[in-house]
Design an enzyme around this catalytic site. Structure first.
Site, PDB file in Angstrom:
ATOM      1  N   HIS A 124      29.849 -11.469   8.539  1.00 42.53           N
ATOM      2  CA  HIS A 124      29.188 -12.765   8.883  1.00 42.53           C
ATOM      3  C   HIS A 124      28.673 -13.212   7.217  1.00 42.53           C
ATOM      4  CE1 HIS A 124      25.647 -15.518  10.261  1.00 42.53           C
ATOM      5  NE2 HIS A 124      25.365 -15.204   8.765  1.00 42.53           N
ATOM      6  N   GLU A 125      28.388 -12.624   6.406  1.00 45.36           N
ATOM      7  CA  GLU A 125      28.236 -12.847   5.028  1.00 45.36           C
ATOM      8  C   GLU A 125      29.414 -13.528   4.142  1.00 45.36           C
ATOM      9  OE1 GLU A 125      25.133 -13.551   4.253  1.00 45.36           O
ATOM     10  OE2 GLU A 125      24.605 -12.528   5.988  1.00 45.36           O
ATOM     11  N   HIS A 128      30.298 -16.894   5.406  1.00 45.11           N
ATOM     12  CA  HIS A 128      29.489 -18.160   4.938  1.00 45.11           C
ATOM     13  C   HIS A 128      30.195 -18.603   3.525  1.00 45.11           C
ATOM     14  CE1 HIS A 128      25.985 -18.625   7.194  1.00 45.11           C
ATOM     15  NE2 HIS A 128      25.601 -17.377   6.800  1.00 45.11           N
ATOM     16  N   GLU A 180      25.271 -20.911  10.569  1.00 43.81           N
ATOM     17  CA  GLU A 180      25.154 -19.574  11.017  1.00 43.81           C
ATOM     18  C   GLU A 180      25.894 -19.192  12.241  1.00 43.81           C
ATOM     19  OE1 GLU A 180      23.067 -17.047   9.676  1.00 43.81           O
ATOM     20  OE2 GLU A 180      22.690 -18.601   8.167  1.00 43.81           O
TER      21      GLU A 180
END
Length: 258
Positions: A124-125, A128, A180
């Site tokens: 997920h990070e 980003h 997100e």
């Protein structure tokens, strides 16, 4: 009409359209090199203010997951190598910055209970960063602020005030929720492609939801609700499972242990 034309022309000259890894159109106003420099600087400052955990087992564990996911990551932001740091902090958190900087708090180990769940967090990070969400966020703020100034110069402070509220609830916050959600889906794909069980991404959010606490209404929050995240992940799961099976067939079985 002439003033309106000048307003929209001014905005148009600021906009550079880009496309995220999921195919979503973006507005990008800042060069990647500038974002990478800001990320590198912020990360260096973070390391001076938050204790760094030098535990070999913890660092080997996190780096094992990061390395597996970066091996299947396509990054076009100009990062040559990624830096990973484990921070000694009990908060269940992790983050990534432009410039290829990843931080994982030791508190995350109690929430991400296995390698697959931590892979969901780290994926997920990474998502980003490779989707330029930081750049897009800054660009959105610049565009919102600039548009207010243009309206004020046209002698319409009342409209400018309305746009300020519109920017807060109509542009900035919804886009942040979109970031997100997009990072969740990118992370799901990265973990599956690198051999981690994508179903554990949903289990991670069950763990997060079990923490409880007072959470803002989703409409006024910069993050999707836990239920929304799990719903979106489950919707994307069939394709993720195909990618996972393919990865396993290719011999990708990350042996990351804490």
């Amino acid at each position: 009409m002439i003033r309106n034309s000048i307003f929209f022309l001014a905005l148009t000259t600021l906009i550079h359209c880009s496309t995220s890894p999921t195919g979503r159109k973006q507005i990008i106003l800042v060069k990647d090199a500038e974002m990478n420099e800001m990320g590198t600087s912020a990360f260096a400052e973070m390391k001076t203010k938050t204790p760094v955990d030098t535990n070999v087992v913890a660092n080997t564990y996190v780096n094992c997951i990061v390395s597996a996911e970066l091996a299947v990551t396509s990054d076009t932001t100009g990062v040559n190598s990624w830096e990973v740091v484990v921070f000694r902090d009990n908060n269940p958190n992790a983050f990534a910055l432009p410039g290829g900087k990843i931080g994982v708090y030791t508190g995350m180990f109690s929430i991400a209970k296995n390698k697959d769940q931590l892979a969901a967090v780290i994926g997920h990070e990474i998502g980003h960063v490779i989707a330029r969400h930081g750049n897009e966020r800054i660009s959105q703020n610049q565009l919102a602020g600039g548009s207010v100034k243009i309206l004020e110069s046209l002698g319409k402070p009342t409209v400018a005030g309305a746009l300020g509220m519109g920017a807060k609830f109509g542009i900035l916050l919804p886009f942040s929720r979109e970031h997100e959600s997009e990072a969740d889906l990118i992370g799901l794909e990265l973990m599956a492609k690198s051999g981690f069980d994508p179903r554990q991404s949903v289990e991670l959010w069950k763990n997060m939801s079990a923490l409880g606490g007072n959470k803002p209404n989703e409409l006024l929050s910069t993050h999707p609700s836990d239920a929304t995240r799990m719903k979106n992940l489950n919707a994307a799961m069939p394709n993720a499972l195909v990618l996972w099976e393919r990865a396993k067939a290719e011999g990708k079985h990350p042996n990351c242990q804490l």
